[in-house]
Design an enzyme around this catalytic site. Structure first.
Site: not given
Ligand SMILES: [Zn+2]
Length: 307
Positions: A56, A132, A145
């Site tokens: 984040c 994944n 991600h």
């Molecule tokens: Zn995050």
């Protein structure tokens, strides 16, 4: 497993391919032929810190505001800066399909850019983009991600896919098609090993994400469409593994190379994973409980991108 940068990676990756590792400790089992990179250093990587998500904005790996971002993996499975993390969005709770076509295109273009940069290295012969998704397949950081590994040789599975004619999106029968967007076709392979397994490739041959004729906008759209359908299938986030094959970066011509996205969703029914069982590993013959044409029909019947 990861605090800073990384997480899932090798642990959950099927036993294929960690070939191409520069200085890594690469071993081959003489019985099975399987290649394994022994990375004792990764065993000590910390769990997700209580201090918050490192991906984040303001977190350890994302100190500044960003839309998409890549950086070296703090806990690399391979040495020599061959492992990168790709952040898809600053929004921790977002899904890939929730990015919409524009947000997804930013991700796809970053995949292509990193392929180009890593592939330009003399010690990189193959760039593998992958993701994944979900704790069920080993992801311990929920923030959207993916990752990239840059190998110093062509790993065995991509090597097989370089044989001309093994990937034929132009001959996929209609009953296996899931979606079409731009130049891209998404379909369930006829001999799918995994329930709801999907391949996505341009109908006309394209070798790599970096090729001028690669329709990255269409790829973003088809990924949004297909990943939305997978989440709709059981009304819950579908855990999956995703990777992309493309032309090696060793300077060879590779006329058989085709860019192709592979998605292996984990669930075969609501809340029910498909386990790879002893007979399958022991015999090398797999059993898929979902008929591929039925899986394709079910996914086709869903809405794709919700409104
Ligand atoms: Zn995050």
């Amino acid at each position: 497993m990861a605090d800073a940068g990384i997480d899932e990676g090798t642990d959950d990756t099927p036993a294929d391919p960690a070939v191409g590792t520069g200085s890594a400790d690469l071993r081959v089992d003489h019985l099975t032929g399987a290649t394994t990179v022994v990375v004792g250093s990764r065993q000590g990587r910390p769990n997700l810190p209580a201090s918050g998500c490192p991906f984040c904005v303001g977190g350890l790996e994302a100190p500044e505001p960003y839309e998409v971002r890549s950086f070296p993996n703090r806990w690399p499975a391979l040495g020599d800066e061959r492992c990168e993390v790709v952040l898809y969005t600053p929004d921790h709770d977002q899904t890939f399909w929730g990015l919409g076509p524009d947000g997804a295109e930013r991700v796809v273009r970053l995949w292509a850019d990193r392929t180009r940069m890593l592939g330009a290295r003399d010690d990189v012969d193959y760039v593998l983009v992958f993701e994944n998704r979900g704790p069920e397949v080993g992801a311990t950081i929920a923030h959207p991600h993916g990752q990239i590994y840059a190998y110093d040789r062509i790993p065995p599975v991509p090597l097989r896919s370089l044989v001309d004619g093994v990937l034929r999106p132009d001959s996929v029968p209609d009953d296996l098609v899931v979606a079409r967007r731009g130049d891209w076709l998404a379909w369930v392979p006829e001999a799918a090993t995994w329930p709801y397994e999907i391949r996505i490739a341009p109908v006309a041959p394209v070798g790599a994400l970096t090729d001028p004729d690669c329709d990255l906008c269409g790829l973003a759209e088809v990924l949004v469409d297909v990943l939305a359908r997978l989440d709709q299938r059981f009304d819950a986030p579908m855990p999956y593994m995703l990777w992309i094959h493309q032309r090696p970066t060793d300077g060879g011509d590779w006329p058989g190379a085709r860019v192709c996205v592979f998605i292996t969703p984990l669930l075969r029914a609501a809340g029910t994973p498909r386990f790879v069982a002893a007979a399958e590993l022991g015999a090398g013959i797999f059993f898929n409980p979902v008929v591929p044409s039925v899986a394709a029909a079910e996914l086709r019947a869903l809405r794709g991108v919700p409104t």
